[in-house]
Structure formats: structure tokens, C-alpha cells
Design a protein around this motif. Structure first.
Motif, PDB file in Angstrom:
ATOM      1  N   ALA A  29      -5.641   3.910   9.712  1.00 30.98           N
ATOM      2  CA  ALA A  29      -4.918   3.714  10.998  1.00 30.98           C
ATOM      3  C   ALA A  29      -4.397   2.067  10.507  1.00 30.98           C
ATOM      4  CB  ALA A  29      -5.922   3.768  11.976  1.00 30.98           C
ATOM      5  N   PHE A  30      -4.564   1.665   9.487  1.00 25.50           N
ATOM      6  CA  PHE A  30      -3.206   0.228   9.520  1.00 25.50           C
ATOM      7  C   PHE A  30      -2.024   0.074   9.087  1.00 25.50           C
ATOM      8  CE2 PHE A  30      -4.447  -4.031   9.056  1.00 25.50           C
ATOM      9  CZ  PHE A  30      -3.198  -4.238   8.265  1.00 25.50           C
ATOM     10  N   LEU A  31      -1.649   1.445   7.942  1.00 22.35           N
ATOM     11  CA  LEU A  31       0.011   1.457   8.092  1.00 22.35           C
ATOM     12  C   LEU A  31       0.598   1.871   9.746  1.00 22.35           C
ATOM     13  CD1 LEU A  31      -0.705   2.748   4.480  1.00 22.35           C
ATOM     14  CD2 LEU A  31       0.036   0.641   5.391  1.00 22.35           C
ATOM     15  N   LEU A  32      -0.060   2.368  10.141  1.00 21.44           N
ATOM     16  CA  LEU A  32       0.366   3.191  11.804  1.00 21.44           C
ATOM     17  C   LEU A  32       0.571   1.606  12.736  1.00 21.44           C
ATOM     18  CD1 LEU A  32       0.531   5.285  13.983  1.00 21.44           C
ATOM     19  CD2 LEU A  32      -1.678   4.503  14.396  1.00 21.44           C
ATOM     20  N   TRP A  33      -0.152   0.545  12.405  1.00 20.72           N
ATOM     21  CA  TRP A  33      -0.088  -0.117  13.258  1.00 20.72           C
ATOM     22  C   TRP A  33       1.511  -1.059  12.625  1.00 20.72           C
ATOM     23  CZ3 TRP A  33      -1.247   0.782  17.381  1.00 20.72           C
ATOM     24  CH2 TRP A  33      -2.531   2.028  17.638  1.00 20.72           C
ATOM     25  N   LEU A  34       1.647  -1.277  11.300  1.00 20.27           N
ATOM     26  CA  LEU A  34       2.751  -1.936  10.539  1.00 20.27           C
ATOM     27  C   LEU A  34       3.698  -1.103  10.810  1.00 20.27           C
ATOM     28  CD1 LEU A  34       1.018  -3.327   7.154  1.00 20.27           C
ATOM     29  CD2 LEU A  34       1.566  -4.765   9.342  1.00 20.27           C
TER      30      LEU A  34
END
Length: 151
Positions: A29-34
Motif C-alpha cells: 500500500a505504498f506504491l498505490l499512493w505514488l
């Protein structure tokens, strides 16, 4: 930064898509926001004529904002679930009392709980006896005679 000059806003859409696909491959769920920030930058670059330097700064600002929003909407790590035994169903039976429908013979028997028949291990007991689940060993419930009800 030549790619941003040749592809224009589409470079941000491609980057956003790559980041979203990478989130599927490596969840966290980190690359989602990027990825969302990259798509938003693409939309901004498509609607407003910006230089690539301004686009990169806009992406940086949107990425920080998206990560902060993501931290707000995502559950905190270690947050207690409303269904703690969802994937550990047998652990929810420890301490519960069940009535034997068939006897335990040779230390092995079966008990019907809800919609499932569970293998149990414990002392030899007759059918109709109340047993308490005291432990679990894989898919086997360890049982002991239930204490008599308080008078």
C-alpha cells in the motif's frame, strides 16, 4: 528527462500505471499512493502546460499529499480486528464447551461444531459428555472433560 518532453503528460500516466501494477506484484500500500500521485500529475500536466521541472515538483508535492492521505485512511498496524479468528478458526474454540455426539475411543474422536466435524484428542469419554477445548494442534482440537456446572 527527455522522456517527459517526448511523451508529455502520457509519461505520468505510464508511470502511474507501472506503479499501480507494481503495487499488485509487491503489496504494501505504498506504491498505490505514488501511482495515484503520478496519475494526478498526468491530469495536471494534460490540463495545464507545465515544464518538466514543474511537473516533477508537482509530482513530489502530490506524492507527499497522497502518502499522508493514505496513512489517514489505512488502518494502523497492529490495530485490533473485529474478527480476530477469521483465518485461525480453531483458536476461537479454545475454552468453549461442546457435547460429544460420539464417544472418544483410544484417545481419538470427533465433534460436530457449527457446520464442520472436527477431530479431537483427549481421554476416553462416552457420547453425551461435555468437553472443553483446551488447546489446538493443527486441525486437531485437544479436549478435556468439562467441569460440572456450578450449583
Amino acid at each position: 528527462m527527455v522522456i517527459f518532453e517526448h511523451l508529455g503528460p502520457w509519461a505520468w500516466f505510464v508511470l502511474g500505471g507501472v506503479l499501480l501494477v507494481a503495487e499488485i506484484a509487491v503489496p504494501g500500500a505504498f506504491l498505490l499512493w505514488l501511482g495515484i500521485a503520478a496519475l494526478a500529475t498526468g491530469i495536471l500536466a494534460y490540463t495545464v502546460d507545465l515544464g518538466w521541472q514543474s511537473e516533477v515538483l508537482a509530482f513530489a508535492a502530490l506524492a507527499v499529499a497522497a502518502v499522508l492521505v493514505g496513512r489517514k485512511v489505512s488502518p494502523a498496524p497492529g490495530h485490533a480486528s473485529d474478527r480476530p479468528f477469521l483465518n485461525r478458526r480453531a483458536e476461537g474454540f479454545v475454552g468453549r464447551v461442546f457435547t460429544l455426539e460420539s464417544p472418544i475411543q483410544g484417545g481419538i474422536g470427533r465433534v460436530h461444531i457449527d457446520d464442520t466435524v472436527w477431530r479431537i484428542e483427549g481421554p476416553d469419554l462416552a457420547a453425551g459428555t461435555d468437553v472443553t477445548v483446551v488447546a489446538i494442534d493443527g486441525a486437531v482440537l485437544k479436549v478435556a472433560p468439562a467441569p460440572p456446572p456450578a450449583a
